[in-house]
Design a protein around this motif. Sequence first.
Motif, mmCIF file in Angstrom:
data_model
loop_
_atom_site.group_PDB
_atom_site.id
_atom_site.type_symbol
_atom_site.label_atom_id
_atom_site.label_comp_id
_atom_site.label_asym_id
_atom_site.label_seq_id
_atom_site.Cartn_x
_atom_site.Cartn_y
_atom_site.Cartn_z
ATOM 1 N N GLU A 122 12.574 -5.594 0.693
ATOM 2 C CA GLU A 122 12.673 -4.092 0.702
ATOM 3 C C GLU A 122 14.034 -3.775 0.212
ATOM 4 N N ARG A 123 15.021 -4.704 0.367
ATOM 5 C CA ARG A 123 16.434 -4.227 -0.418
ATOM 6 C C ARG A 123 16.163 -4.399 -1.762
ATOM 7 N N ARG A 124 15.414 -5.580 -2.148
ATOM 8 C CA ARG A 124 15.666 -5.784 -3.544
ATOM 9 C C ARG A 124 14.823 -4.615 -4.214
ATOM 10 N N ILE A 125 13.599 -3.886 -3.517
ATOM 11 C CA ILE A 125 12.956 -2.918 -4.302
ATOM 12 C C ILE A 125 13.560 -1.758 -4.224
ATOM 13 N N GLU A 126 14.433 -1.631 -3.184
ATOM 14 C CA GLU A 126 15.193 -0.280 -3.141
ATOM 15 C C GLU A 126 16.298 -0.453 -4.495
ATOM 16 N N TYR A 127 16.679 -1.463 -4.624
ATOM 17 C CA TYR A 127 17.481 -1.644 -5.871
ATOM 18 C C TYR A 127 16.877 -1.394 -7.292
ATOM 19 N N ILE A 128 15.784 -2.032 -7.207
ATOM 20 C CA ILE A 128 15.073 -1.764 -8.523
ATOM 21 C C ILE A 128 14.629 -0.262 -8.632
ATOM 22 N N GLU A 129 14.215 0.343 -7.636
ATOM 23 C CA GLU A 129 13.783 1.615 -7.791
ATOM 24 C C GLU A 129 15.031 2.498 -8.024
ATOM 25 N N THR A 173 2.274 -3.164 8.371
ATOM 26 C CA THR A 173 2.499 -2.044 7.860
ATOM 27 C C THR A 173 3.602 -1.965 6.687
ATOM 28 N N ARG A 174 4.739 -2.588 7.061
ATOM 29 C CA ARG A 174 5.938 -2.677 6.161
ATOM 30 C C ARG A 174 5.321 -3.513 4.930
ATOM 31 N N VAL A 175 4.524 -4.440 5.094
ATOM 32 C CA VAL A 175 3.833 -5.220 3.960
ATOM 33 C C VAL A 175 3.293 -4.210 3.240
ATOM 34 N N ASN A 176 2.535 -3.583 3.759
ATOM 35 C CA ASN A 176 1.444 -2.584 3.070
ATOM 36 C C ASN A 176 2.375 -1.534 2.213
ATOM 37 N N THR A 177 3.426 -0.749 2.916
ATOM 38 C CA THR A 177 4.199 0.223 2.100
ATOM 39 C C THR A 177 5.064 -0.592 0.883
ATOM 40 N N LEU A 178 5.700 -1.848 1.263
ATOM 41 C CA LEU A 178 6.169 -2.581 0.132
ATOM 42 C C LEU A 178 5.253 -2.725 -0.881
ATOM 43 N N GLY A 179 3.941 -3.112 -0.648
ATOM 44 C CA GLY A 179 3.099 -3.508 -1.861
ATOM 45 C C GLY A 179 2.644 -1.960 -2.779
ATOM 46 N N GLU A 180 2.694 -0.900 -1.780
ATOM 47 C CA GLU A 180 2.514 0.428 -2.454
ATOM 48 C C GLU A 180 3.714 0.645 -3.521
ATOM 49 N N ARG A 181 4.960 0.456 -2.847
ATOM 50 C CA ARG A 181 6.126 0.590 -3.855
ATOM 51 C C ARG A 181 6.145 -0.179 -4.964
ATOM 52 N N VAL A 182 5.805 -1.542 -4.775
ATOM 53 C CA VAL A 182 5.631 -2.277 -6.013
ATOM 54 C C VAL A 182 4.851 -1.880 -6.898
ATOM 55 N N ASP A 183 3.464 -1.357 -6.722
ATOM 56 C CA ASP A 183 2.695 -0.818 -7.656
ATOM 57 C C ASP A 183 3.047 0.271 -8.238
ATOM 58 N N ARG A 184 3.754 1.261 -7.530
ATOM 59 C CA ARG A 184 4.229 2.616 -8.139
ATOM 60 C C ARG A 184 5.481 1.847 -8.984
ATOM 61 N N LEU A 185 6.219 0.797 -8.642
ATOM 62 C CA LEU A 185 7.276 0.467 -9.672
ATOM 63 C C LEU A 185 6.761 -0.122 -10.890
ATOM 64 N N GLN A 186 5.803 -0.755 -10.738
ATOM 65 C CA GLN A 186 4.917 -1.478 -11.669
ATOM 66 C C GLN A 186 4.802 -0.331 -12.951
ATOM 67 N N VAL A 187 4.049 0.613 -12.367
ATOM 68 C CA VAL A 187 3.402 1.769 -13.276
ATOM 69 C C VAL A 187 4.779 2.430 -13.837
ATOM 70 N N LYS A 188 5.929 2.557 -13.084
ATOM 71 C CA LYS A 188 6.858 3.234 -13.716
ATOM 72 C C LYS A 188 7.588 2.527 -14.895
ATOM 73 N N VAL A 189 7.774 1.149 -14.562
ATOM 74 C CA VAL A 189 8.459 0.338 -15.499
ATOM 75 C C VAL A 189 7.657 0.287 -16.815
ATOM 76 N N THR A 190 6.196 0.148 -16.650
ATOM 77 C CA THR A 190 5.594 0.045 -18.229
ATOM 78 C C THR A 190 5.773 1.355 -18.749
#
Lengths: 82, 483
Positions: free
Chosen positions: A58-65, B64-81
């Motif tokens: 989570e912390r890494r993701i926050e940083y990346i965001e 639930t935390r993992v799910n939210t994390l997954g969503e964030r990762v997806d969004r980030l992925q889109v954003k990075v591209t």
Amino acid sequence: MAGQEDPVQREIHQDWANREYIEVITSSIKKIADFLNSFDMSCRSRLATLNEKLTALERRIEYIEARVSIGTRLTLCPVYSK
Amino acid sequence: MPLVTRNIEPRHVSRQTIPTNIRSELECVTNISLANIIRQLGSLSKYAEDVFGELFVQAGAFATRVNTLGERVDRLQVKVTQLDPKEEEVSLQAITTRKAFRSSLTQDQQMFTRPSLPVPVQDTYSTCNPPPPLNQLSQYREDGREALKFYTDPSYFFDLWKEKMLQDTKDIMKEKRKHRREKKDNVNPRTLHPRKIKTRKDEWERLKMGKEFVVPKNEISSSEGLNGSIGFDEDFNSDGFEQSTGSYAYESGSPLPPPGPDDILPPPPPDMPISDGGPAQQRLSLLSPSHPPPAPPAMSPPPGSRPNLSPPPAPPPPPPPSGFAPPPPPPGFDAPPSPPAPYFPSPPAPPPPPDMAGVAPPPPPMPTGGGPPPPPPPPPPPGPPPPASDYSAAPPAGGGHAPTSAPKPQPAPAGDGDGDGRSDLLQAIRQGFNLRKVEAQREQEKRDHFGNDVAAILSRRIAVECSDSEDDSSEFDDDEWSE
């Protein structure tokens, strides 16, 4: 005497058999309790490791965001919650 | 003796008294044992359900935390591209003016409170006798406090600690203001001491040999009679703070190994029976008798043997109440402490010294008293004379002014208005009372805002303290707490 011994002996035999039966059952109950305890402990430790990894992620993701968000540099406010 | 969490009920399967009118006793015993076995199985299954329930709840939360994390990762992925380096605006001002990234370190608080007991232990606890219903007497009290709190108060230590922290922040701010004023006056004659450049190199050197051998720098430096504040500053880095917060909240995810599951209520400073590595202890004890160190304004003669902090670190961690048996503020501190004192006569014992430090340098005995000194250990001692009037977490302002406030305004006006007019005296007294009541209400409201948020309290205090010792220490108070 022989007549007396028979029923008494039978009874005592029967009693020993019963006790062994009860002993088997109680020792398996103890095994179940042991298993429950160790399962609980190991589960908790694994969940704790998971928790750590999750927090690190989570912390890494926050940083990346924060890095990625261009126009709005994220200002992270302290999160106070209970 | 450790408490068993789950106790399977009929402990002895066969220990039962046999009714006397039975002929075949052996069979009777057998049957009784079998019946008890079935009862044991019943309680076992109940506990098994409880165990799996707890694990399930935890696992669900993680899911639930993992799910939210997954969503964030997806969004980030889109954003990075979508990132396009040419589009990005890079301006020098933007780099410097924008707020730096702050990671939100969440830490646990309120971990070992009553509500967080696991259910089976709560059940065991509920089988005990409850305390006597003293609260029925509360309606007869004049100061509006709960009568039961004099008998037993589970939140006593936390409230004590909270009050101390709040008081400390106030005092530090006051002292800062005073310090600034004095500094403005004395700038010319004094030689300006340029701030020492802080490097972590020293700390890393010490860590080089192994973390266990780290002897905090304060012990070394203070033994040489250095200015306590400098040692205090340098130790004040995020690592040090994390160590201390690690000892504050024994969270499994804390960066440093927590010292072990000591059962502490939130009040970290008082109950720290930790035999942790020096740093944590030092950090901790530095926080509680922290007033001597920040106190020394640079002008008070530093070269002089600045009595040090080494004695205090040892005493504060062990039993705080006994350790802090009323520290009578050293005589030199008597008069001035009264300004802050009107409300907190005895706990201000530590705060006054900082105020006074400018006046009377050595607060050597102070360090021991530095911690929260509840006057006598017995909780808010049936209280009129001693302070505790505003201590309890539920100080109801409504119930009328504290009788303790009565003696205080009285001596003052009583001295004045003797011959002049009794009416004036009475008026003054009444006004004094009114003022105090309002003040009490306001303070109480303010306190209600704080709630029981250890994090907020601590971080505020640390921030104030840091900025007191150094002006740009904002880099060090970056911890936020939450559960």
